[in-house]
Motif scaffolding. Structure first.
Motif, PDB file in Angstrom:
ATOM      1  N   LEU A 120       0.830  -1.213   0.000  1.00  0.00           N
ATOM      2  CA  LEU A 120       0.000   0.000   0.000  1.00  0.00           C
ATOM      3  C   LEU A 120       0.860   1.257   0.000  1.00  0.00           C
ATOM      4  N   ASN A 121       1.917   1.221   0.810  1.00  0.00           N
ATOM      5  CA  ASN A 121       2.763   2.407   0.910  1.00  0.00           C
ATOM      6  C   ASN A 121       4.231   1.991   1.028  1.00  0.00           C
ATOM      7  N   GLU A 122       5.103   2.884   0.585  1.00  0.00           N
ATOM      8  CA  GLU A 122       6.538   2.599   0.656  1.00  0.00           C
ATOM      9  C   GLU A 122       7.245   3.771   1.328  1.00  0.00           C
ATOM     10  N   ARG A 126       7.332   3.446   6.289  1.00  0.00           N
ATOM     11  CA  ARG A 126       6.237   2.618   5.781  1.00  0.00           C
ATOM     12  C   ARG A 126       5.448   1.942   6.905  1.00  0.00           C
ATOM     13  N   PHE A 130       1.672   2.663   8.247  1.00  0.00           N
ATOM     14  CA  PHE A 130       0.688   1.580   8.170  1.00  0.00           C
ATOM     15  C   PHE A 130       0.062   1.305   9.542  1.00  0.00           C
ATOM     16  N   TYR A 199       0.285  -5.231   3.084  1.00  0.00           N
ATOM     17  CA  TYR A 199       1.378  -4.880   3.994  1.00  0.00           C
ATOM     18  C   TYR A 199       2.483  -5.932   3.897  1.00  0.00           C
TER      19      TYR A 199
END
Lengths: 304, 227
Positions: A120-122, A126, A130, A199
């Motif tokens: 989802l995110n980097e 991160r 999350f 994740y």
């Protein structure tokens, strides 16, 4: 630090799972143990959509949750005809059937699992980002269930759980409530699964089997079925406990069965010693006592 | 008006009600009697669609009673009070009444309290903590909240002390005379029920073996042979 953040992500996911399971099992009294399969459906559908159709991850997460919600009909429709022990059997059949499909499709990665799921995110923060996201989602899940079970609709759920025949005799349709409870609960489980997949970037079928059903059941029973905070307490306890055991330095051959023994011991102990769970209060205030009150009540009425 | 034509009800291979045909007006006061297993409770449930495996036809006010759709059939104007499991033990008296009233008009709450003043006194008490007689009153009040034209009661006096039986049956008579609500009750306590009903039906092996005035049944010297 990364390890701690990962444990916190797991806690958040388990809070969403246990809270949604509590809506179905605790408040609704619907004896379905297939909850992890909706967790799986959310994880796999979201992962596959992001991998093969390049759908943006946030959108694929929402679609994954939506698909889990729609597929909840697979359990809510049988609950029209069967209840109690029979619904347990039907739900196990549903869970094992879907798992069997996932296990044998190349498309889903079969028994080896689905890999390379886009995250989802980097970035360097991160995990922290999350954790914050999952904390917000978990809080929303707890509040949503709390809101559903309050007021007129919550009382209707209690009445349906107490007795379906009497509920129908007042012109109320129990099936509508069951469908809503399964759809919302399963949608939340699907959301948890999708968040997990994006994740950890990897899911396997064995994560969604009967052992996960047992773990979720333990969280709900230990925390307090049919209570707002019980599943949260149970999820925190039952997620951190196995992690704490790893620090004992025991061999893996002992660790895995030990975890099972702990879950079993906790459930049995709470059933006998504190059926209302850690957060349950007096009768009607939650826990298995409220859950089973109607059965005890009926038995008493018959005996009179 | 209830119309029952060639009704047969089964539980698997067991035929509980066998080819029964009846008709009665909504304002009726009728008792359904018979020994255990004679099919009286099943017949009552069929009137509200509570039995899945049925053949024949049941209609109320010209509308067909659909099997296994109790929640819809009730809204035609049929109140149903099951024998047990008829109140919600985890809810207070007032919450019980609200559950029932939410499908009709919650202003009926005051009427229910007027009919059963004891319920107003106990409005904040959990239904599961009330005595059997009080719970039976609450169960009847719940059914009345849907404003039925006719009330079906499955053994409303089962397990109650004789003084309470008189009280419950007296309340039912009052409902019939004051509200004009019909009463169809299944009872084991035949003599007490005959004081309340004007028409009696006796079932044996799922078939109607007597259908007539309650006084006619009471006058039968071989009354107990029926049961």
């Amino acid at each position: 630090m990364e390890y701690l953040l990962t444990v916190m992500v797991l806690i958040g996911i388990n809070v969403i799972l246990a809270t949604s399971f509590n809506l179905i099992l605790g408040y609704g009294g619907l004896m379905s143990v297939a909850h992890p399969i909706f967790y799986a459906i959310g994880a796999y559908c979201s992962g596959l959509l992001a991998i093969h159709l390049q759908i943006p991850v946030p959108l694929s997460i929402l679609i994954g949750a939506g698909i889990a919600m729609v597929l909840s009909f697979g359990v809510s429709l049988p609950s029209l005809r069967v209840s109690g022990d029979y619904l347990v059997i039907a739900s196990i059949g549903f869970q094992l059937g879907i798992l069997h499909v996932i296990n044998n499709l190349e498309f889903t990665g079969a028994a080896g699992g689905l890999t390379n799921i886009p995250v989802l995110n980097e970035g360097p923060s991160r995990s922290l980002v999350f954790v914050l996201l999952i904390a917000v989602v978990a809080a929303c899940a707890v509040m949503l269930v709390g809101w559903i079970v309050e007021g007129d609709y919550g009382r209707a759920i209690t009445a349906m759980r107490n007795d379906e025949e009497a509920f129908s005799a007042l012109g109320r349709n129990a099936m509508n409530i069951k469908i809503v409870l399964f759809a919302i609960g399963s949608g939340m489980a699907g959301l948890a699964g999708a968040l997990y997949a994006h994740y950890f970037a990897y899911v396997t079928p064995e994560q969604f089997g009967i052992f996960t059903s047992a773990a979720l059941l333990t969280m709900v029973v230990v925390g307090g079925a049919a209570t707002t905070w019980g599943p949260l307490v149970g999820a925190v306890l039952l997620t951190t406990l196995p992690q704490a055991i790893t620090f004992l330095g025991l061999p893996v051959s002992i660790m895995a069965p030990l975890q099972g023994v702990i879950y079993t011991t906790l459930v049995i102990s709470f059933l006998f010693a504190r059926p209302q769970g850690l957060t349950g209060g007096t009768r009607g205030g939650g826990g298995l006592e409220a859950w089973s009150a109607s059965a005890a009540f009926r038995a008493r009425r018959r005996a009179e | 008006m209830f119309e029952v034509q060639n009704l047969t009800a089964r539980y698997g291979p067991l035929v509980a009600v066998n080819d029964v045909s009846l008709s009665f007006d909504t304002g009726v006061r009728m008792g359904i009697f018979g020994h255990n297993g004679s099919g009286k409770s099943t017949l009552l449930k069929c009137l509200v669609g509570g039995v899945r495996d049925v053949s024949g036809a049941v209609a109320f006010g010209g509308s067909p009673i659909v099997a296994d759709q109790v929640h819809r059939n009730v809204m035609l104007g049929i109140g149903f009070v099951p024998q047990v499991q008829n109140v919600f033990p985890n809810l207070t008296v007032e919450q019980n009444l609200h559950i029932a009233g939410s499908k009709s008009d919650s202003s009926f709450l005051e009427e229910a309290y007027a009919l059963f003043p004891l319920l107003r006194e106990r409005q904040d008490q959990l239904a599961g903590d009330m005595s059997g007689g009080e719970q039976q009153m609450l169960a009847v009040a719940l059914a009345l909240m849907t404003r039925p034209q006719v009330l079906l009661l499955d053994e409303p006096t089962a397990g109650l002390a004789p003084a309470i039986v008189k009280n419950v049956l007296g309340s039912l008579s009052r409902i019939n005379t004051e509200l004009g609500t019909g009463l169809i009750l299944v009872e084991q306590n035949v003599l007490a029920a005959l004081d309340v009903v004007e028409r009696a039906i006796v079932l044996k092996g799922g078939r109607v073996v007597f259908d007539g005035a309650s006084e006619e049944l009471r006058a039968k010297e071989d009354l107990w042979a029926w049961f």
